[in-house]
Design a protein around this motif. Structure first.
Motif, PDB file in Angstrom:
ATOM      1  N   PHE A 110       0.836  -1.197   0.000  1.00  0.00           N
ATOM      2  CA  PHE A 110       0.000   0.000   0.000  1.00  0.00           C
ATOM      3  C   PHE A 110       0.868   1.243   0.000  1.00  0.00           C
ATOM      4  O   PHE A 110       1.841   1.354   0.757  1.00  0.00           O
ATOM      5  CB  PHE A 110      -0.922   0.017   1.220  1.00  0.00           C
ATOM      6  CG  PHE A 110      -1.603   1.345   1.422  1.00  0.00           C
ATOM      7  CD1 PHE A 110      -2.622   1.745   0.570  1.00  0.00           C
ATOM      8  CD2 PHE A 110      -1.200   2.209   2.439  1.00  0.00           C
ATOM      9  CE1 PHE A 110      -3.236   2.982   0.733  1.00  0.00           C
ATOM     10  CE2 PHE A 110      -1.811   3.440   2.609  1.00  0.00           C
ATOM     11  CZ  PHE A 110      -2.838   3.827   1.749  1.00  0.00           C
ATOM     12  N   ILE A 111       0.509   2.214  -0.843  1.00  0.00           N
ATOM     13  CA  ILE A 111       1.227   3.485  -0.947  1.00  0.00           C
ATOM     14  C   ILE A 111       0.231   4.622  -0.745  1.00  0.00           C
ATOM     15  O   ILE A 111      -0.761   4.723  -1.472  1.00  0.00           O
ATOM     16  CB  ILE A 111       1.909   3.640  -2.323  1.00  0.00           C
ATOM     17  CG1 ILE A 111       2.793   2.439  -2.630  1.00  0.00           C
ATOM     18  CG2 ILE A 111       2.712   4.930  -2.377  1.00  0.00           C
ATOM     19  CD1 ILE A 111       3.316   2.416  -4.050  1.00  0.00           C
ATOM     20  N   GLU A 112       0.484   5.458   0.231  1.00  0.00           N
ATOM     21  CA  GLU A 112      -0.394   6.597   0.486  1.00  0.00           C
ATOM     22  C   GLU A 112      -0.352   7.587  -0.677  1.00  0.00           C
ATOM     23  O   GLU A 112       0.563   7.567  -1.510  1.00  0.00           O
ATOM     24  CB  GLU A 112       0.012   7.303   1.777  1.00  0.00           C
ATOM     25  CG  GLU A 112      -0.274   6.491   3.040  1.00  0.00           C
ATOM     26  CD  GLU A 112       0.057   7.255   4.300  1.00  0.00           C
ATOM     27  OE1 GLU A 112       0.827   8.240   4.220  1.00  0.00           O
ATOM     28  OE2 GLU A 112      -0.452   6.887   5.373  1.00  0.00           O
ATOM     29  N   ALA A 113      -1.347   8.458  -0.714  1.00  0.00           N
ATOM     30  CA  ALA A 113      -1.380   9.497  -1.741  1.00  0.00           C
ATOM     31  C   ALA A 113      -0.168  10.416  -1.604  1.00  0.00           C
ATOM     32  O   ALA A 113       0.411  10.558  -0.527  1.00  0.00           O
ATOM     33  CB  ALA A 113      -2.667  10.305  -1.611  1.00  0.00           C
ATOM     34  N   GLY A 114       0.209  11.027  -2.707  1.00  0.00           N
ATOM     35  CA  GLY A 114       1.327  11.952  -2.683  1.00  0.00           C
ATOM     36  C   GLY A 114       2.446  11.585  -3.638  1.00  0.00           C
ATOM     37  O   GLY A 114       3.361  12.375  -3.863  1.00  0.00           O
ATOM     38  N   ARG A 115       2.380  10.407  -4.249  1.00  0.00           N
ATOM     39  CA  ARG A 115       3.419   9.960  -5.169  1.00  0.00           C
ATOM     40  C   ARG A 115       2.913  10.091  -6.610  1.00  0.00           C
ATOM     41  O   ARG A 115       1.789   9.695  -6.919  1.00  0.00           O
ATOM     42  CB  ARG A 115       3.805   8.507  -4.877  1.00  0.00           C
ATOM     43  CG  ARG A 115       4.985   7.994  -5.680  1.00  0.00           C
ATOM     44  CD  ARG A 115       5.241   6.527  -5.383  1.00  0.00           C
ATOM     45  NE  ARG A 115       5.726   6.319  -4.031  1.00  0.00           N
ATOM     46  CZ  ARG A 115       7.000   6.373  -3.661  1.00  0.00           C
ATOM     47  NH1 ARG A 115       7.932   6.653  -4.560  1.00  0.00           N
ATOM     48  NH2 ARG A 115       7.353   6.155  -2.416  1.00  0.00           N
ATOM     49  N   THR A 116       3.744  10.617  -7.488  1.00  0.00           N
ATOM     50  CA  THR A 116       3.349  10.799  -8.892  1.00  0.00           C
ATOM     51  C   THR A 116       4.006   9.783  -9.827  1.00  0.00           C
ATOM     52  O   THR A 116       3.780   9.833 -11.038  1.00  0.00           O
ATOM     53  CB  THR A 116       3.683  12.217  -9.372  1.00  0.00           C
ATOM     54  OG1 THR A 116       5.079  12.457  -9.187  1.00  0.00           O
ATOM     55  CG2 THR A 116       2.878  13.254  -8.591  1.00  0.00           C
ATOM     56  N   GLY A 117       4.784   8.896  -9.252  1.00  0.00           N
ATOM     57  CA  GLY A 117       5.403   7.838 -10.048  1.00  0.00           C
ATOM     58  C   GLY A 117       5.635   6.603  -9.205  1.00  0.00           C
ATOM     59  O   GLY A 117       5.927   6.711  -8.004  1.00  0.00           O
ATOM     60  N   ILE A 118       5.460   5.444  -9.797  1.00  0.00           N
ATOM     61  CA  ILE A 118       5.709   4.169  -9.110  1.00  0.00           C
ATOM     62  C   ILE A 118       6.572   3.305 -10.025  1.00  0.00           C
ATOM     63  O   ILE A 118       6.229   3.086 -11.189  1.00  0.00           O
ATOM     64  CB  ILE A 118       4.399   3.435  -8.772  1.00  0.00           C
ATOM     65  CG1 ILE A 118       3.544   4.243  -7.795  1.00  0.00           C
ATOM     66  CG2 ILE A 118       4.690   2.052  -8.184  1.00  0.00           C
ATOM     67  CD1 ILE A 118       2.191   3.621  -7.514  1.00  0.00           C
ATOM     68  N   ARG A 119       7.667   2.807  -9.493  1.00  0.00           N
ATOM     69  CA  ARG A 119       8.532   1.885 -10.244  1.00  0.00           C
ATOM     70  C   ARG A 119       8.260   0.458  -9.783  1.00  0.00           C
ATOM     71  O   ARG A 119       8.296   0.167  -8.573  1.00  0.00           O
ATOM     72  CB  ARG A 119      10.008   2.217 -10.042  1.00  0.00           C
ATOM     73  CG  ARG A 119      10.953   1.286 -10.823  1.00  0.00           C
ATOM     74  CD  ARG A 119      12.399   1.734 -10.695  1.00  0.00           C
ATOM     75  NE  ARG A 119      13.326   0.808 -11.341  1.00  0.00           N
ATOM     76  CZ  ARG A 119      13.613   0.814 -12.647  1.00  0.00           C
ATOM     77  NH1 ARG A 119      13.028   1.698 -13.441  1.00  0.00           N
ATOM     78  NH2 ARG A 119      14.473  -0.059 -13.154  1.00  0.00           N
ATOM     79  N   LEU A 120       7.962  -0.418 -10.734  1.00  0.00           N
ATOM     80  CA  LEU A 120       7.778  -1.844 -10.473  1.00  0.00           C
ATOM     81  C   LEU A 120       8.920  -2.593 -11.140  1.00  0.00           C
ATOM     82  O   LEU A 120       9.180  -2.401 -12.333  1.00  0.00           O
ATOM     83  CB  LEU A 120       6.444  -2.331 -11.039  1.00  0.00           C
ATOM     84  CG  LEU A 120       5.177  -1.633 -10.548  1.00  0.00           C
ATOM     85  CD1 LEU A 120       3.965  -2.166 -11.289  1.00  0.00           C
ATOM     86  CD2 LEU A 120       5.004  -1.812  -9.046  1.00  0.00           C
ATOM     87  N   GLU A 121       9.598  -3.450 -10.374  1.00  0.00           N
ATOM     88  CA  GLU A 121      10.739  -4.197 -10.914  1.00  0.00           C
ATOM     89  C   GLU A 121      10.649  -5.652 -10.487  1.00  0.00           C
ATOM     90  O   GLU A 121      10.450  -5.952  -9.295  1.00  0.00           O
ATOM     91  CB  GLU A 121      12.049  -3.604 -10.414  1.00  0.00           C
ATOM     92  CG  GLU A 121      13.288  -4.301 -10.959  1.00  0.00           C
ATOM     93  CD  GLU A 121      14.581  -3.673 -10.467  1.00  0.00           C
ATOM     94  OE1 GLU A 121      15.653  -4.173 -10.868  1.00  0.00           O
ATOM     95  OE2 GLU A 121      14.509  -2.688  -9.702  1.00  0.00           O
ATOM     96  N   ASN A 122      10.748  -6.558 -11.434  1.00  0.00           N
ATOM     97  CA  ASN A 122      10.783  -7.988 -11.130  1.00  0.00           C
ATOM     98  C   ASN A 122      12.165  -8.322 -10.579  1.00  0.00           C
ATOM     99  O   ASN A 122      13.162  -8.276 -11.302  1.00  0.00           O
ATOM    100  CB  ASN A 122      10.491  -8.798 -12.394  1.00  0.00           C
ATOM    101  CG  ASN A 122      10.456 -10.297 -12.131  1.00  0.00           C
ATOM    102  OD1 ASN A 122      10.857 -10.766 -11.080  1.00  0.00           O
ATOM    103  ND2 ASN A 122       9.980 -11.049 -13.107  1.00  0.00           N
ATOM    104  N   THR A 123      12.222  -8.678  -9.292  1.00  0.00           N
ATOM    105  CA  THR A 123      13.503  -8.967  -8.648  1.00  0.00           C
ATOM    106  C   THR A 123      13.680 -10.459  -8.387  1.00  0.00           C
ATOM    107  O   THR A 123      14.645 -10.852  -7.738  1.00  0.00           O
ATOM    108  CB  THR A 123      13.629  -8.200  -7.325  1.00  0.00           C
ATOM    109  OG1 THR A 123      12.505  -8.507  -6.484  1.00  0.00           O
ATOM    110  CG2 THR A 123      13.669  -6.698  -7.571  1.00  0.00           C
ATOM    111  N   GLY A 124      12.760 -11.287  -8.885  1.00  0.00           N
ATOM    112  CA  GLY A 124      12.861 -12.723  -8.684  1.00  0.00           C
ATOM    113  C   GLY A 124      13.512 -13.415  -9.864  1.00  0.00           C
ATOM    114  O   GLY A 124      14.008 -12.774 -10.798  1.00  0.00           O
ATOM    115  N   ASP A 125      13.501 -14.744  -9.818  1.00  0.00           N
ATOM    116  CA  ASP A 125      14.136 -15.530 -10.874  1.00  0.00           C
ATOM    117  C   ASP A 125      13.113 -16.146 -11.822  1.00  0.00           C
ATOM    118  O   ASP A 125      13.432 -17.041 -12.604  1.00  0.00           O
ATOM    119  CB  ASP A 125      15.034 -16.618 -10.279  1.00  0.00           C
ATOM    120  CG  ASP A 125      14.281 -17.520  -9.292  1.00  0.00           C
ATOM    121  OD1 ASP A 125      13.042 -17.375  -9.170  1.00  0.00           O
ATOM    122  OD2 ASP A 125      14.939 -18.361  -8.646  1.00  0.00           O
TER     123      ASP A 125
END
Length: 327
Positions: A236-251
């Protein structure tokens, strides 16, 4: 999908805008909830819970599968009521037949959104089809704002075309992200998308700063705005962010469901399959369901009738006390 708990808690959820100066990711772990009897299909519920009741207007997140239908019996949910909400059904595998009291008959399949607006009242059934061997997906509820919660019920089915950005595949089923806007109806500003990240990939998404966001990880391990979120967890990310980075860190490949929305700004009362604004409203709706559908089979009542081969689902007993508000 119905909430099939035999003793559902009454939740009074107070939604207030929360804008953080330095938004961080809060990890919400699921709790297991069995649906049905001896051959119960288990779901993992990450919303609502004590730490967080709503993300925008998203108020209910059940995550299930992959379930071997030969073991669990699949999804068999008899006709049951809803008020004051939308149900959003989204599958990764399998097929479910939807019937409702406004004469809708539809199949939900992977890559398709079934969006049912309950409004003043609707009933529906959900049954996995005979050719389904594995069932895997999410069932989501959206709380309708007070302005539109008494609208006439209706149903939508949308085929969601995939889009690809930097090797990452997105299915945007509500709202706007990555330059793509969904056709589905939303009564408050919302976002919903499935995002598939192959091994070694990442994506930077521009998002609305006024939105709260949740990232449910279905498979894999994903870095969400710099925090690690594992399979079945919701970040969960509270309001206030204008960008979100998603990165696959698994194998292996990773899949997430991204949810977002402006804080609802209204207190809601949730019990069983109803969303209202007061304890008294819930009591009245339960009584109406029991009288009109269970006792009298009155097709002209608030909830109508579903063309179904069996009996409708009786309502559980009401709680004897009011619970304190949860956020």
């Amino acid at each position: 999908m119905s909430n099939l708990e035999t003793e559902p808690a009454e939740l009074v959820c107070d939604a207030q805008a929360a804008v953080a100066s330095d938004p961080t990711v809060v990890i919400l772990a699921p709790r297991d909830v069995p649906l049905g009897g001896l051959r119960a299909m288990n779901v993992r519920r990450t919303l609502p819970q004590r730490e967080r009741s709503l993300i925008g207007a998203w108020c209910f997140v059940d995550h299930y599968g992959p379930d071997d239908v030969s073991v669990t019996g699949g999804m068999v949910v008899p006709p049951h009521p809803h008020t004051g909400l939308q149900t959003a059904s989204w599958l990764f595998a399998g097929e479910v037949e939807h019937r409702d009291s406004v004469d809708s008959l539809a199949l939900v399949r992977p890559g398709e959104l079934n969006l049912m607006t309950a409004g003043a009242g609707i009933s529906h059934s959900e049954v996995s089809t005979p050719n389904t061997t594995a069932l895997h997906g999410v069932q989501l509820w959206i709380a309708l704002p007070d302005l539109t919660r008494h609208q006439a019920p209706h149903f939508e089915n949308h085929v969601i075309a995939p889009i690809v950005r930097n090797g990452v595949t997105l299915h945007v089923f509500l709202g706007t992200v990555a330059g793509h806007t969904a056709d589905a109806t939303a009564d408050t500003p919302l976002l919903g998308a499935q995002i598939d990240l192959p091994v070694g990939t990442a994506i930077d998404l521009g998002v609305q700063g006024s939105f709260e966001h949740g990232v449910l990880v279905d498979t894999g391990t994903v870095s969400v705005a710099g925090s690690t979120v594992h399979s079945t967890e919701l970040g969960f990310i509270e309001a206030g962010r204008t960008g979100i980075r998603l990165e696959n860190t698994g194998d292996g490949p990773a899949r997430v469901v991204l949810l977002g929305g402006e804080p609802l700004g209204e207190q809601i009362v949730m019990w069983w399959n109803f969303i209202g604004r007061s304890h008294e409203e819930i009591i009245a709706w339960r009584a109406q369901w029991q009288l009109e559908v269970i006792d009298q089979a009155d097709a002209a009542g608030r909830f109508g009738q579903v063309a179904y081969h069996g009996s409708a689902l009786p309502a559980p007993e009401l709680p004897t006390v009011r619970l304190k508000p949860r956020r």
